[in-house]
Design an enzyme around this catalytic site. Sequence first.
Site, PDB file in Angstrom:
ATOM      1  N   ARG A  97     -11.129  -0.715  -6.256  1.00 16.45           N
ATOM      2  CA  ARG A  97     -10.847  -0.180  -4.926  1.00 16.45           C
ATOM      3  C   ARG A  97     -10.677  -1.301  -3.896  1.00 16.45           C
ATOM      4  O   ARG A  97     -11.527  -2.184  -3.777  1.00 16.45           O
ATOM      5  CB  ARG A  97     -11.993   0.761  -4.521  1.00 16.45           C
ATOM      6  CG  ARG A  97     -11.767   1.512  -3.211  1.00 16.45           C
ATOM      7  CD  ARG A  97     -12.908   2.513  -2.990  1.00 16.45           C
ATOM      8  NE  ARG A  97     -12.944   3.037  -1.651  1.00 16.45           N
ATOM      9  CZ  ARG A  97     -12.203   4.053  -1.213  1.00 16.45           C
ATOM     10  NH1 ARG A  97     -11.378   4.665  -2.031  1.00 16.45           N
ATOM     11  NH2 ARG A  97     -12.298   4.473   0.033  1.00 16.45           N
ATOM     12  N   LYS A 106      -0.707  11.475   4.888  1.00 18.07           N
ATOM     13  CA  LYS A 106      -1.190  12.854   4.975  1.00 18.07           C
ATOM     14  C   LYS A 106      -2.398  12.901   4.061  1.00 18.07           C
ATOM     15  O   LYS A 106      -2.372  12.302   2.979  1.00 18.07           O
ATOM     16  CB  LYS A 106      -0.128  13.839   4.490  1.00 18.07           C
ATOM     17  CG  LYS A 106       1.033  13.975   5.473  1.00 18.07           C
ATOM     18  CD  LYS A 106       2.178  14.817   4.943  1.00 18.07           C
ATOM     19  CE  LYS A 106       3.412  14.611   5.810  1.00 18.07           C
ATOM     20  NZ  LYS A 106       4.621  15.184   5.226  1.00 18.07           N
ATOM     21  N   CYS A 135     -16.721   0.430  -7.867  1.00 14.27           N
ATOM     22  CA  CYS A 135     -15.817   0.087  -8.966  1.00 14.27           C
ATOM     23  C   CYS A 135     -15.235  -1.290  -8.683  1.00 14.27           C
ATOM     24  O   CYS A 135     -15.453  -1.857  -7.618  1.00 14.27           O
ATOM     25  CB  CYS A 135     -14.707   1.125  -9.090  1.00 14.27           C
ATOM     26  SG  CYS A 135     -13.539   1.068  -7.715  1.00 14.27           S
ATOM     27  N   HIS A 143     -11.083   5.914  -8.024  1.00 13.63           N
ATOM     28  CA  HIS A 143     -12.527   6.076  -7.790  1.00 13.63           C
ATOM     29  C   HIS A 143     -12.873   6.304  -6.324  1.00 13.63           C
ATOM     30  O   HIS A 143     -12.088   6.028  -5.438  1.00 13.63           O
ATOM     31  CB  HIS A 143     -13.266   4.818  -8.283  1.00 13.63           C
ATOM     32  CG  HIS A 143     -12.886   4.425  -9.667  1.00 13.63           C
ATOM     33  ND1 HIS A 143     -12.244   3.239  -9.954  1.00 13.63           N
ATOM     34  CD2 HIS A 143     -13.023   5.083 -10.836  1.00 13.63           C
ATOM     35  CE1 HIS A 143     -12.013   3.169 -11.266  1.00 13.63           C
ATOM     36  NE2 HIS A 143     -12.472   4.271 -11.822  1.00 13.63           N
ATOM     37  N   ASN A 150      -5.297   2.963  -3.240  1.00 17.47           N
ATOM     38  CA  ASN A 150      -6.575   3.657  -3.467  1.00 17.47           C
ATOM     39  C   ASN A 150      -6.297   5.152  -3.493  1.00 17.47           C
ATOM     40  O   ASN A 150      -5.680   5.676  -2.560  1.00 17.47           O
ATOM     41  CB  ASN A 150      -7.565   3.386  -2.323  1.00 17.47           C
ATOM     42  CG  ASN A 150      -8.139   1.973  -2.344  1.00 17.47           C
ATOM     43  OD1 ASN A 150      -7.918   1.207  -3.278  1.00 17.47           O
ATOM     44  ND2 ASN A 150      -8.887   1.634  -1.298  1.00 17.47           N
ATOM     45  N   GLN A 151      -6.735   5.828  -4.525  1.00 14.28           N
ATOM     46  CA  GLN A 151      -6.486   7.267  -4.646  1.00 14.28           C
ATOM     47  C   GLN A 151      -7.790   8.000  -4.939  1.00 14.28           C
ATOM     48  O   GLN A 151      -7.987   8.548  -6.037  1.00 14.28           O
ATOM     49  CB  GLN A 151      -5.438   7.519  -5.746  1.00 14.28           C
ATOM     50  CG  GLN A 151      -4.043   7.018  -5.391  1.00 14.28           C
ATOM     51  CD  GLN A 151      -3.405   7.787  -4.241  1.00 14.28           C
ATOM     52  OE1 GLN A 151      -3.626   8.987  -4.095  1.00 14.28           O
ATOM     53  NE2 GLN A 151      -2.622   7.121  -3.403  1.00 14.28           N
ATOM     54  N   ASP A 197       0.876  -1.155   0.000  1.00 13.49           N
ATOM     55  CA  ASP A 197       0.000   0.000   0.000  1.00 13.49           C
ATOM     56  C   ASP A 197       0.925   1.219   0.000  1.00 13.49           C
ATOM     57  O   ASP A 197       2.087   1.109   0.402  1.00 13.49           O
ATOM     58  CB  ASP A 197      -0.872  -0.049   1.266  1.00 13.49           C
ATOM     59  CG  ASP A 197      -1.667   1.222   1.466  1.00 13.49           C
ATOM     60  OD1 ASP A 197      -2.219   1.732   0.472  1.00 13.49           O
ATOM     61  OD2 ASP A 197      -1.715   1.717   2.611  1.00 13.49           O
ATOM     62  N   ARG A 198       0.458   2.366  -0.469  1.00 12.15           N
ATOM     63  CA  ARG A 198       1.366   3.524  -0.504  1.00 12.15           C
ATOM     64  C   ARG A 198       1.259   4.359   0.779  1.00 12.15           C
ATOM     65  O   ARG A 198       2.144   4.322   1.619  1.00 12.15           O
ATOM     66  CB  ARG A 198       1.071   4.396  -1.737  1.00 12.15           C
ATOM     67  CG  ARG A 198       2.216   5.358  -2.032  1.00 12.15           C
ATOM     68  CD  ARG A 198       1.842   6.433  -3.034  1.00 12.15           C
ATOM     69  NE  ARG A 198       1.088   7.505  -2.399  1.00 12.15           N
ATOM     70  CZ  ARG A 198       0.607   8.561  -3.048  1.00 12.15           C
ATOM     71  NH1 ARG A 198       0.768   8.679  -4.345  1.00 12.15           N
ATOM     72  NH2 ARG A 198      -0.069   9.491  -2.386  1.00 12.15           N
ATOM     73  N   ASP A 199       0.157   5.080   0.934  1.00 10.61           N
ATOM     74  CA  ASP A 199       0.032   6.021   2.055  1.00 10.61           C
ATOM     75  C   ASP A 199      -0.065   5.274   3.379  1.00 10.61           C
ATOM     76  O   ASP A 199      -0.956   4.448   3.578  1.00 10.61           O
ATOM     77  CB  ASP A 199      -1.198   6.916   1.844  1.00 10.61           C
ATOM     78  CG  ASP A 199      -1.103   7.688   0.534  1.00 10.61           C
ATOM     79  OD1 ASP A 199      -0.116   8.422   0.347  1.00 10.61           O
ATOM     80  OD2 ASP A 199      -2.000   7.525  -0.315  1.00 10.61           O
TER      81      ASP A 199
HETATM   82 MG   LIG Z   1      -2.770   3.290   3.500  1.00  9.77          MG
HETATM   83 ZN   LIG Z   2     -11.593   1.807  -8.643  1.00  7.64          ZN
END
Ligand SMILES: [Mg+2]
Ligand SMILES: [Zn+2]
Length: 171
Positions: free
Chosen positions: A102, A17, A99, A91, A51-52, A8-10
């Site tokens: 996600r 943040k 979607c 999304h 997820n963005q 996962d990124r964040d």
């Molecule tokens: Mg995360």
């Molecule tokens: Zn999606």
Amino acid sequence: MQKALFLDRDGVINVEKDYLYKIEDFEFIDGIVELCRYYQDNGSKIFVVTNQSGIARGYYSEDDFAKLSKWIIKEFSKYGIDITKTYHCPHHPDINGKCECRKPKPKMLLDAEKEFDLDMKNSIMIGDKERDIEAGLNAGVGKTYLFDESKTIEKSKATKIVSKLEDIYKC
Ligand SMILES: [Mg+2]
Ligand SMILES: [Zn+2]
């Protein structure tokens, strides 16, 4: 077949943040480079699955996201770490309806499996939210780790809850 390290990124690669998209706000989490090196040396390909929903919300654009992703990959490459590919879901259910990508849905991971012929059973997913763990489990990933620096999460379907990234591979 190759093993994968799904990140996962964040909250795993960088300090969480809200709706981060600027390079100057990006702060690597302690130990992420060492963790990536460990798994890369063990023959794993590294993927980012993120997820963005800030894109759906209009807080930043696909282009902003792509720019930051490119920069992250360049930073890792300075340490000899090769990020094979970044998958993202732009999304949000309130805006786009449901979607397929996600997390906790497994599509991003399954797309990587198809594209790179991955050995999911011997792969790893690391996330800071339970939906990351569920995405890993839904994709058939063998080991899942919930990274909880604050040590507040008591229950998870993850293989293990860790408060330091090094606890994932140093045991
Ligand atoms: Mg995360
Ligand atoms: Zn999606």
